[in-house]
Write an enzyme that holds these catalytic residues in place. Structure first.
Site, PDB file in Angstrom:
ATOM      1  N   LYS A  99       0.837  -1.207   0.000  1.00  0.00           N
ATOM      2  CA  LYS A  99       0.000   0.000   0.000  1.00  0.00           C
ATOM      3  C   LYS A  99       0.866   1.250   0.000  1.00  0.00           C
ATOM      4  O   LYS A  99       2.029   1.214   0.409  1.00  0.00           O
ATOM      5  CB  LYS A  99      -0.877   0.013   1.273  1.00  0.00           C
ATOM      6  CG  LYS A  99      -2.009  -0.994   1.283  1.00  0.00           C
ATOM      7  CD  LYS A  99      -2.812  -0.860   2.577  1.00  0.00           C
ATOM      8  CE  LYS A  99      -3.928  -1.878   2.684  1.00  0.00           C
ATOM      9  NZ  LYS A  99      -5.024  -1.689   1.727  1.00  0.00           N
TER      10      LYS A  99
ATOM     11  N   ARG B  20     -10.289 -11.626   2.374  1.00  0.00           N
ATOM     12  CA  ARG B  20     -11.191 -12.651   1.838  1.00  0.00           C
ATOM     13  C   ARG B  20     -10.517 -14.032   1.849  1.00  0.00           C
ATOM     14  O   ARG B  20     -11.180 -15.053   1.911  1.00  0.00           O
ATOM     15  CB  ARG B  20     -11.654 -12.255   0.428  1.00  0.00           C
ATOM     16  CG  ARG B  20     -10.542 -12.131  -0.577  1.00  0.00           C
ATOM     17  CD  ARG B  20     -10.938 -11.356  -1.816  1.00  0.00           C
ATOM     18  NE  ARG B  20     -10.964  -9.904  -1.598  1.00  0.00           N
ATOM     19  CZ  ARG B  20     -11.299  -9.020  -2.527  1.00  0.00           C
ATOM     20  NH1 ARG B  20     -11.649  -9.422  -3.738  1.00  0.00           N
ATOM     21  NH2 ARG B  20     -11.289  -7.731  -2.266  1.00  0.00           N
TER      22      ARG B  20
HETATM   23  N1  BES Z   1      -8.057  -3.835   4.531  1.00  0.00           N
HETATM   24  C1  BES Z   1      -8.223  -3.466   3.185  1.00  0.00           C
HETATM   25  C2  BES Z   1      -9.543  -2.748   2.923  1.00  0.00           C
HETATM   26  C3  BES Z   1      -9.693  -1.354   3.448  1.00  0.00           C
HETATM   27  C4  BES Z   1      -8.945  -0.321   2.924  1.00  0.00           C
HETATM   28  C5  BES Z   1     -10.663  -1.098   4.376  1.00  0.00           C
HETATM   29  C6  BES Z   1      -9.154   0.961   3.382  1.00  0.00           C
HETATM   30  C7  BES Z   1     -10.865   0.166   4.837  1.00  0.00           C
HETATM   31  C8  BES Z   1     -10.096   1.204   4.335  1.00  0.00           C
HETATM   32  C9  BES Z   1      -8.227  -4.706   2.289  1.00  0.00           C
HETATM   33  O1  BES Z   1      -7.436  -5.758   2.687  1.00  0.00           O
HETATM   34  C10 BES Z   1      -7.748  -4.248   0.947  1.00  0.00           C
HETATM   35  O2  BES Z   1      -6.651  -3.775   0.867  1.00  0.00           O
HETATM   36  N2  BES Z   1      -8.596  -4.381  -0.064  1.00  0.00           N
HETATM   37  C11 BES Z   1      -8.278  -3.953  -1.376  1.00  0.00           C
HETATM   38  C12 BES Z   1      -8.757  -5.010  -2.339  1.00  0.00           C
HETATM   39  C13 BES Z   1      -8.253  -4.851  -3.731  1.00  0.00           C
HETATM   40  C14 BES Z   1      -6.766  -5.102  -3.774  1.00  0.00           C
HETATM   41  C15 BES Z   1      -8.968  -5.819  -4.616  1.00  0.00           C
HETATM   42  C16 BES Z   1      -8.992  -2.630  -1.656  1.00  0.00           C
HETATM   43  O3  BES Z   1     -10.113  -2.442  -1.177  1.00  0.00           O
HETATM   44  O4  BES Z   1      -8.390  -1.786  -2.293  1.00  0.00           O
HETATM   45 ZN    ZN Z   2      -5.434  -5.596   2.031  1.00  0.00          ZN
END
Ligand code: BES
Ligand code: ZN
Ligand code: ZN
Length: 466
Positions: A245, A319
């Protein structure tokens, strides 16, 4: 943690300041009943009974409070939560203007939560006022103290820095609650996950030595009662993994165990209420980290269910850990499964921080959940399990990909999870933020329970009356 049972106690006629709740619609009517001296006093304080307005008036030998809210027939938990900040430590007694059978549950909950603060990491904590609320409704006291305590547990766990809220600490929090209710408790840790829970193992590989991943399980209740499973995403910190990230995207990722905190708090509420269910709580926990051992984009992992998952993006880790936990839960054939997860940024883009996205494979359950949320001021918003979008999860080489294209990220995440919910099980999935980005009365900035009371009241309605 604040002991909320000290702030809401039985009314035994103690000396206390009274607080009268009023709204603008009833203000003039009430004012007519007041002596000129009081009217002048209110005038001097510009009090018109608008929301959050407060005024102090003289009683014979003491003082009391009048407080404005938007609608006295519809008191939300937050309407009085701002009052405590303006009042000194003392005993208080609330009444709502013109109402005989006063339902003060919500008001009392907000009152208690207005005393929440997270100070464990400050060297100096300013002394805090203690506002003690008296209530003649003794059953309500236990119930509301229980709810406030559960919400504070979620806030505390989410607020705790990730160095002190790793999989190991999450396990300890769970063990404490299990002990309190004499629940069965078991944990599978580290490399022992490799055969039975390959997806949890895969997400935890990068931090295997330092913060070993685990599946935390709790079982409680009469085996003859209907079985339900409560599951929470317990990613203690989400760097994104090799699909790392940005700094801004990572900043709040200590809260990625928010789903686990919700699941644990809900389990605590269920057990404290002695709901007639056979409860199975599952928390798959791992740190999604970066190292030479990390799971890679392009890897394929065979899940507990046997379905092979291609890792399209290591940041879609929640997931993955949930999938194996779902399979385990389903093996014991529950009639209902509810999970909480800080699963997607897309759910936040769609609904903002206040509203958890709710997905459900059963229309009656969805309707009852939305109603429970609405009735108890813990709103949830349903999004569809739009099956046509399953195509977005197609993998070139394996059974399924863990992430889809750039559309409908919250829905594709939910659809991914649905592959691991077996037929015949009612399932509800909360994609929750677990965080309040700005402070409001009773709701400080930081970790927040969102969807917890909706789920709790839904379960109470489904099972308590059986
Ligand atoms: N934990 C994050 C989701 C998240 C991000 C929740 C910001 C609340 C605030 C999750 O693991 C994630 O990074 N999801 C990605 C999925 C994508 C790579 C398909 C997302 O939501 O960008
Ligand atoms: Zn994530
Ligand atoms: Zn995550």
């Amino acid at each position: 943690m604040t002991d909320y049972s000290k702030l809401l106690i039985a009314d035994q006629g103690q000396k206390a300041h009274s607080i009268l709740l009023l709204d603008q619609a009833h203000f003039q009517e009430w004012l007519l009943t007041q002596p000129q001296k009081i009217r002048d006093l209110l005038d001097a304080q510009s009090f018109k009974a608008g929301p959050f307005e407060i005024a102090i008036i003289n009683d014979e030998d003491s003082w009391s409070v009048v407080y404005g809210m938007s609608d006295i027939n519809n008191p939300s938990p937050w309407c009085l939560a701002g009052a405590t900040a303006k009042l000194p430590s003392a005993h208080y007694r609330i009444s709502i203007y013109g109402q005989e059978n006063q339902d003060l549950k919500n008001t009392a909950l907000g009152w208690l939560l207005s005393h929440y603060s997270f100070d464990s990491y400050r060297s100096k904590t300013p002394p805090k006022a203690q506002h003690i609320l008296l209530s003649t409704d003794v059953a309500m006291i236990d119930e509301i103290v229980k709810q406030a305590t559960a919400i504070a547990l979620v806030r505390d766990m989410v607020n705790t820095p990730p160095i002190d809220m790793g999989p190991n600490n999450i396990e300890k929090q769970c063990a404490k609650i299990a002990k309190k209710h004499k629940a069965e408790f078991s944990v599978i840790r580290g490399d022992a996950l490799e055969t039975g829970y390959p997806l949890i193992h895969a997400v935890g590989m990068a931090a295997m030595r330092e913060h070993a991943p685990r599946l935390i399980e709790m079982e409680w209740g009469d085996k003859n009662h209907p079985r339900i499973a409560i599951i929470g995403k317990g990613i203690s910190f989400d760097t994104g993994g090799l699909d790392i990230k940005s700094a801004a995207g990572m900043r709040l990722m200590k809260k990625d165990m928010g789903g686990a905190a919700h699941a644990l708090a809900l389990a605590d509420l269920i057990m404290a209420s002695r709901l007639p269910v056979r409860l199975h709580m599952l928390i798959p926990s791992a740190e999604n980290s970066v190292s030479a051992h990390a799971l890679r984009p392009g890897d394929v992992v065979k899940s507990r269910k046997g379905m092979r998952v291609e890792i399209h993006n290591t940041d879609a880790e929640g997931r993955l850990v949930l999938a194996d936990a779902f399979t385990k839960a389903a093996e014991l054939e529950p009639e209902l499964m509810i999970n909480f997860a800080t699963l997607t940024g897309a759910a936040r883009v769609a609904l903002g921080p206040d509203l958890p996205a709710f997905f459900c494979n059963d229309d009656d359950m969805a309707q009852a959940m939305r109603k429970a949320g609405q009735d108890h001021y813990d709103p949830v918003w349903q999004l569809p399990l739009w099956h046509e979008y399953n195509d977005m999860l197609t993998s070139d080489i394996a059974d399924i990909s863990n992430a889809g294209g750039s559309f409908a990220g919250a829905i594709t995440a939910a659809l991914f999870l649905q592959n691991f919910v077996e037929d015949g099980i009612k399932w509800g999935h909360f994609d929750t933020f677990a965080w309040a980005p700005t402070a409001r009365p009773g709701r400080p900035k930081g970790g927040e329970a969102l969807g917890l009371r909706a789920a709790y009241h839904f379960l109470t309605q489904q099972y308590a009356a059986r």
